[in-house]
Design an enzyme around this catalytic site. Structure first.
Site, mmCIF file in Angstrom:
data_model
loop_
_atom_site.group_PDB
_atom_site.id
_atom_site.type_symbol
_atom_site.label_atom_id
_atom_site.label_comp_id
_atom_site.label_asym_id
_atom_site.label_seq_id
_atom_site.Cartn_x
_atom_site.Cartn_y
_atom_site.Cartn_z
ATOM 1 N N GLU A 75 9.465 17.324 14.033
ATOM 2 C CA GLU A 75 10.023 16.960 12.735
ATOM 3 C C GLU A 75 9.366 17.834 11.671
ATOM 4 O OE1 GLU A 75 11.066 12.901 10.292
ATOM 5 O OE2 GLU A 75 9.116 13.011 11.277
ATOM 6 N N CYS A 132 13.823 10.754 6.388
ATOM 7 C CA CYS A 132 13.809 10.446 7.821
ATOM 8 C C CYS A 132 15.219 10.408 8.392
ATOM 9 C CB CYS A 132 13.095 9.122 8.082
ATOM 10 S SG CYS A 132 13.931 7.683 7.392
ATOM 11 N N LYS A 166 0.873 -1.176 0.000
ATOM 12 C CA LYS A 166 0.000 0.000 0.000
ATOM 13 C C LYS A 166 0.907 1.222 0.000
ATOM 14 C CE LYS A 166 -1.731 3.077 1.811
ATOM 15 N NZ LYS A 166 -1.684 4.551 1.393
#
Length: 500
Positions: A385, A281, A173
């Protein structure tokens, strides 16, 4: 306008629903396609196809599965530019950056081709009188991967090559923001020899995710994304009896010691903070120079380089940084810059008002490189973040203060230190409470035969991704203990059996 569909039972499939979502070209800001959004029936169909295919795929000798992975590796190598163009068109990253993403994904495929070696198991003769024991690894069944927008090819390739070669079937997905790369990989897997149903793609939103999390035939879920969603995926998946590895957010620090090569450190920060517009990330979003003298010298080197960044579309091969993935992502980055300035940070380079002057790209989702100095731990731009091209400089007076800063953050994905001192580097590597560490390496992403993952709120679950941790996640151990009649006692035993 293109329509981006699913991949079920070895072919593209439009599914049962007409629900869709716009897919943008971030470089132009214009809609370039529509991605179909799966409903529960579509997910169920893909899982049913995978469940039907699993027994034969799991029974296939591991060497034959590895050879199929090798064919897939060769196809991706030959067509890397095609995959990179699809990534750039929907994500916005530069062409060279997209090629780098594909290369790092291929490395995991290369690791997967060594499956005959890492699937060997163990054997012990005479664990007791006339008793032998052996252990084997077997697949789980049908597993699923839910992947983020920032690496639409690499992160899926962190997952499915290891899952497939160990005998599982896999449902992907992908992010609905840049879904096309998933279909290219699905078609190339089929071309390489993966049977129908073994690999499927379900495009969709939260409904598709929740259906996968609840489906009784899905045995394991892999996820990469934000911490909030990682927590949700882990809690929901484990509550439904599934194995879950869920990688979350990050706030990666780079410590610059007084003895560091500052030219090297500044160059490393440019790539680590502004590469892929900070949408990684493992991006370095916090520089921690030790002493004001180091900070001043670092800022002096960084500021002109940030101002000179070549920002543009992937079609311009000279571009060093592209747009952010959506208008909302650009607005979010700008918000944190404004908030940082309001909370007392010094705005050295302001990327909020960047205007793209290339014809046809004026409405793209661009944010210029931004540099904030005198950032403190209580500021939003430090705590959260941002996932944008914003580098915060937090000044510290000593090595220990820098370490304490890192330990005080709830994220612990990656970190780096720049120094010439071997003792400092060794102590940092040994003692820092972070999952991935670089010494004079700004983005310490492990090679494919090692494993990727952080600590603390950057991961939920027991296993990191790819490498042997990936093998352990996608397999279960079966141990068989054997005794033949010549070594058996004729009388019944009612006490706890011992083999010595």
């Amino acid at each position: 306008m293109s329509q981006i569909n699913h991949y079920i039972n070895g072919a593209r499939d439009n599914g049962t629903s007409s629900a869709s979502q716009d897919v943008y070209n971030p470089a132009t800001g214009e809609v370039q396609g529509q991605v179909l959004l799966a409903r529960a029936d579509d997910v169920n169909q893909a899982v049913a196809a995978a469940s039907a295919a699993w027994p034969a795929w799991a029974a296939l000798p591991v060497l034959r599965r590895a050879r199929i992975m090798d064919k897939f590796k060769n196809i991706v190598n030959e067509r890397a530019a095609i995959l990179a163009e699809a990534i750039s068109a929907e994500h916005g990253k530069t062409h060279d950056d997209a090629l780098g993403e594909v290369t790092r994904g291929i490395e995991v495929v290369e690791f997967a081709t060594s499956a005959p070696s890492f699937m060997k198991g163990e054997y012990s003769e005479d664990v007791g009188s006339g008793v032998d024991s052996h252990m084997i690894r077997q697949s789980l069944g049908v597993v699923a991967g839910i992947t983020p927008f920032n690496f639409p090819a690499m992160v899926p390739m962190w997952m499915f090559p290891v899952a497939l070669v160990t005998g599982n079937c896999f449902i992907l997905k992908p992010s609905e923001r840049d879904p096309s790369a998933s279909l290219l990989m699905a078609e190339w897997l089929t071309e390489a020899g993966v049977p129908a149903g073994v690999f499927g793609v379900i495009q969709g939103d939260k409904l598709a995710v929740d259906t996968l999390l609840a489906h009784p035939d899905i045995k394991a879920i892999s996820f990469v994304g934000s911490t909030a969603i990682a927590q949700y995926i882990h809690a929901t998946g484990t509550a439904n009896g599934k194995r879950v590895q869920a990688l979350g957010g990050a706030k990666n620090h780079m410590v610059i010691m007084p003895d560091a090569d500052l030219d090297m450190a500044a160059s490393a920060l440019m790539g680590a903070a502004y590469g892929s517009a900070g949408e990684r990330c493992m991006a370095i979003s916090v520089a921690v120079p030790v002493t004001d003298a180091v900070a001043d010298a670092l800022i002096e080197r960084l500021a002109p380089q940030v101002e000179a960044l070549k920002i543009g579309p992937a079609t311009d091969r000279a571009s060093e940084m592209g747009p952010l993935v959506t208008a909302a992502a650009a607005e979010r980055a700008n918000h944190y810059v404004t908030k940082g300035e309001e909370q007392g940070a010094k705005l050295v380079v302001d990327g909020r008002n960047f205007k793209q002057d290339k014809q046809g790209y004026e409405k793209g989702f661009y944010v210029g490189g931004t540099l904030l100095d005198n950032v403190t731990e209580d500021m939003d731009c430090y705590r959260d973040e941002i996932f944008g091209p914003v580098l915060s400089v937090v000044r510290k007076n000593s090595y220990q203060e820098a370490v304490d800063l890192i330990h005080g953050h709830n994220y612990a994905n990656g970190t780096a230190i720049f120094t010439r001192d071997g003792d400092v580097a060794r102590n940092f590597s040994k003692d820092i409470e972070v999952g991935m560490v670089g010494v004079n390496v700004p983005i310490p992403v492990p090679m494919a035969y090692h494993s990727f993952g952080g600590w603390k709120s950057s991961i939920f679950g027991e296993h990191h991704m790819h490498g042997m941790e990936g093998v352990r996640f996608y397999t279960r151990i079966k141990t068989t203990t054997t005794r033949w009649p010549s070594g058996m006692r004729a009388d019944p035993q009612f006490t706890m059996p011992t083999l010595g």
